[in-house]
Write an enzyme that holds these catalytic residues in place. Sequence first.
Site, short mmCIF file in Angstrom:
data_model
loop_
_atom_site.label_atom_id
_atom_site.label_comp_id
_atom_site.label_asym_id
_atom_site.label_seq_id
_atom_site.Cartn_x
_atom_site.Cartn_y
_atom_site.Cartn_z
CG PHE A 144 49.03 44.56 31.41
CD1 PHE A 144 48.26 44.86 30.12
CD2 PHE A 144 50.05 45.18 31.57
CE1 PHE A 144 48.34 46.14 29.53
CE2 PHE A 144 50.52 46.26 30.46
CZ PHE A 144 49.55 46.70 29.59
CB ILE A 187 39.38 43.37 34.42
CG1 ILE A 187 38.35 42.66 33.64
CG2 ILE A 187 38.52 43.73 35.56
CD1 ILE A 187 37.66 41.50 33.84
CG HIS A 225 44.43 41.31 30.21
ND1 HIS A 225 44.85 42.39 31.02
CD2 HIS A 225 43.96 42.08 28.98
CE1 HIS A 225 44.88 43.60 30.26
NE2 HIS A 225 44.06 43.08 29.13
CB CYS A 226 43.16 41.64 35.93
SG CYS A 226 43.73 40.24 36.70
CG ASN A 227 49.22 44.76 36.84
OD1 ASN A 227 49.84 44.14 35.95
ND2 ASN A 227 49.32 45.44 37.60
#
Length: 240
Positions: A43, A63, A119-121
Amino acid sequence: MATPPLTEEQLRDLIQGPGDVEWRYEMRRECQEILPNLWLGPFQVSKSLPTLQTLGVTHIVCIRDAKEAFSVRPRFPESFIYLVLDVEDNEEQNLIRLFPLAKQFIDNAIASGGRVLVHCNGGISLSPAFVVMFVMQHHQLSWENALHYVQNRRYCISPNGGFLTQIKEYESIYKASVALAAYRHTNGAQNGQGGNRIVSHSVRRKREDDEDEEEGLREEDRKRMLVAPDSQDMDVTMDS
C-alpha cells in the site's frame, strides 16, 4: 492463435526472471514489475503520487481487509482508475470467487495500453495470491511454477496456507476453461466447414435441377415443332 509450448530451458528462464537483481530487505516497501505493465507491491507505493507517475501507472487494484478500509483506500481517484476489493485476510477467505473480477480489470487495462499496480497492505500474502493466479493463467503454468515466477520477482511474498490451497485449486479451474475454449474453437470450425459443404451441395443440386428443367422445356419445344405441321395439314385437309 495458440502459443507454442515452451522448451524446458525457456520455461526455466521464464520462471527465474532477471538474474541481475540483488534483493534487499527495503525492496519489500517498493513494487516490482511481474509481467509487462503489471506491478505488485504494498500500500505504501500506492500513496506516492510521484512514484506512480514515474512508473506510468494508470490503473490500481486495491485489495484490502474490510477492517483496513479507513486507511487502505484509493488516494488519487482523480488520477487513476481503481478497483477496490474488500476481503478478509484470513485462510477462510474465498479468493477464487473474486479473482475473475480482478482479472477482467487487469486484462482490460493492459489491452487499452494501461499499466496496473496490484497491492494490498503489505504486498506479502493477499495481493500476491491474486497475481500468482493471474500469472498462472497468463503463461499457462502449474501453480508451483507460477508461485516461483512471482517469488523470483518479489522475493518477500508468502501467501497464507488458505490462499496457497486456493492457488493450487485454481490450476485445475483455469486448465478446464482453456480445454473448453479449445474444444469450442475446434468444434465450431468443424461445424463451419460442414455447413459450407452442405451449402455447396445444395447449390450444386439446385443448379442440376435447373439444368434438368431447361432440358425438359427444350424437349417439349422440339416435340411441339414436330407435331405442329401435321396439325396444320390436317386442318387444311378437312377444309378441303
